[in-house]
Scaffold this motif. Structure first.
Motif, PDB file in Angstrom:
ATOM      1  N   CYS A  45      -5.962 -17.825   5.988  1.00 35.60           N
ATOM      2  CA  CYS A  45      -6.210 -16.472   6.487  1.00 35.60           C
ATOM      3  C   CYS A  45      -6.362 -16.510   7.994  1.00 35.60           C
ATOM      4  CB  CYS A  45      -7.479 -15.914   5.828  1.00 35.60           C
ATOM      5  SG  CYS A  45      -8.915 -16.954   6.184  1.00 35.60           S
TER       6      CYS A  45
ATOM      7  N   ASP B 118     -10.964 -12.825  10.967  1.00 36.98           N
ATOM      8  CA  ASP B 118     -11.371 -11.899   9.896  1.00 36.98           C
ATOM      9  C   ASP B 118     -12.616 -12.371   9.156  1.00 36.98           C
ATOM     10  OD1 ASP B 118      -9.213 -10.301  10.369  1.00 36.98           O
ATOM     11  OD2 ASP B 118      -7.997 -11.064   8.688  1.00 36.98           O
TER      12      ASP B 118
ATOM     13  N   LEU C 101     -11.091 -10.521   1.209  1.00 35.32           N
ATOM     14  CA  LEU C 101      -9.706 -10.489   1.720  1.00 35.32           C
ATOM     15  C   LEU C 101      -8.754 -10.196   0.561  1.00 35.32           C
ATOM     16  CD1 LEU C 101      -9.676 -13.693   3.998  1.00 35.32           C
ATOM     17  CD2 LEU C 101      -9.904 -11.314   4.752  1.00 35.32           C
TER      18      LEU C 101
ATOM     19  N   GLY D  65      -6.939  -8.909   7.431  1.00 31.83           N
ATOM     20  CA  GLY D  65      -7.600  -8.608   6.163  1.00 31.83           C
ATOM     21  C   GLY D  65      -6.874  -9.187   4.967  1.00 31.83           C
TER      22      GLY D  65
ATOM     23  N   CYS E  19      -4.801 -12.653   2.959  1.00 33.80           N
ATOM     24  CA  CYS E  19      -4.774 -14.122   2.857  1.00 33.80           C
ATOM     25  C   CYS E  19      -3.728 -14.529   1.832  1.00 33.80           C
ATOM     26  CB  CYS E  19      -6.150 -14.661   2.461  1.00 33.80           C
ATOM     27  SG  CYS E  19      -6.627 -14.243   0.776  1.00 33.80           S
TER      28      CYS E  19
END
Ligand SMILES: Nc1nc2c(c(=O)[nH]1)N[C@H]1C(S)=C(S)[C@@H](COP(=O)(O)OP(=O)(O)OC[C@H]3O[C@@H](n4cnc5c(N)ncnc54)[C@H](O)[C@@H]3O)O[C@H]1N2
Ligand code: MOO
Length: 402
Positions: free
Chosen positions: A70, A74, A86, A105, A107
């Motif tokens: 990710c 975030d 996420l 936001g 992944c």
């Protein structure tokens, strides 16, 4: 020519140092040339040329853990009581990367060795994730950029990673393979003929008569030659008769060098010595070392001959500190350790005393007789005491591991 004494000065150097003996033997060895072999068959061989990486490793920036990839930004502040949620937009597996891009936001599920997805820069491991159905996860800690392995961080295509002269150990065979090589060019093995001498010496497996002894030198030295990456031409053993020695040497065929044991000291029946002094060539006789002082280097009809002393401990120690380094071009490896006991000093010889290592310190093994073969097996190490050097308990010494 008779054996040199005060009335008959020698026509060759006597009582050379260990370093001189090593260099003189190395100078007599032929250049073995090179050959190309499968990497998997190259254990113990010596690289003949530099090895360049044909590929980069890792070939792409990839994850070091199983988890999610990710954007680190975030996930800052994520913790067990402040999880960050996420959205899962895909999966990247080793050999099957995610082809899309992860936005803010978002992944992707990722596995160790899989390429990072575009848009991601950090990893959170599965242990720190709570699944919220197939399409969302909660992170119980911030994702870490340190769990990413950057493209080429191990080695880059085009980089010279291994240099000519490097001995190929098992990790280096794995490395050569990872660099993209299926074959390597290595130095050809030296062909070393091996002969034990002595009327009393008997092949293993036969009952001993009084006064006989098993030919442990052929087995011990043969194994050491294999370990040193040489091809062994086993000549067995020959009795103490000049004609028998000549016949045996004739069987050395195309060997690069002949290694013998026995018959090089001061006795009436030490015919290896006589053969080389009287009718062959002598480069040196006797080395300022113990054990192993009587070692002799010479030649017979164009074949370099190294005569090791017959005493089992002497022959193996001389092999270790003179012959092996000359054959392989690799120096003797030593460690510095603290002595737990004193070690005897010899005024005019370098001593290689058998020693045991316990608790990081080295102790005199005790029995230092050159016929005590079990001492080499039990002791595990040699302590080097240079000529004239005093070694008290507490001093640091050079140690050779056996
Ligand atoms: N008067 C002196 N005698 C000795 C001296 C000296 O300076 N003056 N040097 C001693 C030293 S140091 C050594 S080392 C030995 C080396 O002698 P040689 O190389 O002539 O060896 P041999 O006499 O043939 O054998 C010695 C010893 O080793 C045993 N042996 C021989 N071959 C084997 C084998 N293949 N496997 C197992 N054991 C072997 C042999 O039976 C003898 O016991 O000389 C000292 N003498
Ligand atoms: O070379 Mo001898 O080894 O001292 O017995």
């Amino acid at each position: 020519m008779p054996v040199p004494d005060s009335a008959h000065p020698p026509a060759f150097p006597m009582h050379v140092s260990v370093e001189e003996a090593r260099a003189m033997l190395a100078a007599l060895l032929p250049d073995p040339g090179t050959e190309t072999v499968a990497v998997a068959q190259a254990l113990g061989r010596v690289l003949a040329g530099d090895l360049t990486a044909l590929v980069s490793h890792p070939s792409a920036t990839e994850s070091a853990l199983d988890g999610i990839a990710c954007r680190e930004a975030d996930t800052r502040g994520a913790g067990p009581d402040t999880p960050v949620s996420l959205r899962v937009v895909g999966e990247s597996r080793a050999g099957e990367p995610f082809t899309g891009e992860a936005g803010p936001g978002e992944c992707v599920r990722i596995y160790t060795g899989a390429p990072m997805a575009r848009g991601t820069d950090a990893i959170c491991p599965v242990e720190q994730l709570r699944d919220q159905g197939p399409d969302a996860v909660e992170l119980l800690r911030a994702a870490s950029p340190g769990d990413v392995r950057a493209e080429g961080s191990d080695f880059r295509a085009g980089e010279v990673v291994m240099r000519a002269g490097l001995p190929l150990t098992s990790p280096r065979l794995a490395l050569a393979t990872a660099l993209g090589h299926a074959t390597v060019t290595v130095r050809r093995r030296l062909r070393v003929a091996l002969l034990s001498t002595g009327d009393e010496v008997v092949a293993p497996g036969t009952p001993l008569r009084a006064g006989q002894v098993y030919d442990s030198n052929s087995v011990g030295l043969g194994a050491m030659l294999h370990e040193a990456g040489c091809e062994v031409v086993p000549l067995g053993h020959a009795p103490d008769r000049p004609e028998a020695l000549e016949d045996a040497i004739a069987r050395a065929g195309g060997a690069d060098v002949l290694l013998t044991s026995g018959g090089v000291s001061m006795g009436k029946y030490d015919f290896m010595r006589d053969l080389l002094i009287d009718r062959g060539r002598v480069a040196f006789w006797k080395v300022r070392m113990r054990p192993g002082g009587p070692a002799l280097l010479g030649g017979w009809k164009g074949l370099p001959v190294f005569g090791l002393p017959g005493n089992p401990v002497s022959s193996l120690v001389v092999f270790h500190v003179i012959v092996r380094p000359a054959l392989t071009g690799q120096p003797v490896q030593t460690l510095r350790l603290r002595a737990a006991t004193p070690f005897r000093t010899l005024g005019d010889k370098t001593a290689f005393w058998r020693a045991t290592i316990t608790g990081g310190q080295v102790s005199d093994y005790g029995q230092q007789g050159s016929g005590v073969l079990r001492s080499l097996s039990d002791a595990g190490a040699l302590v080097v005491v240079p000529e004239g050097r005093k070694v008290e308990a507490g001093d640091e010494v050079d140690v050779i591991l056996l």
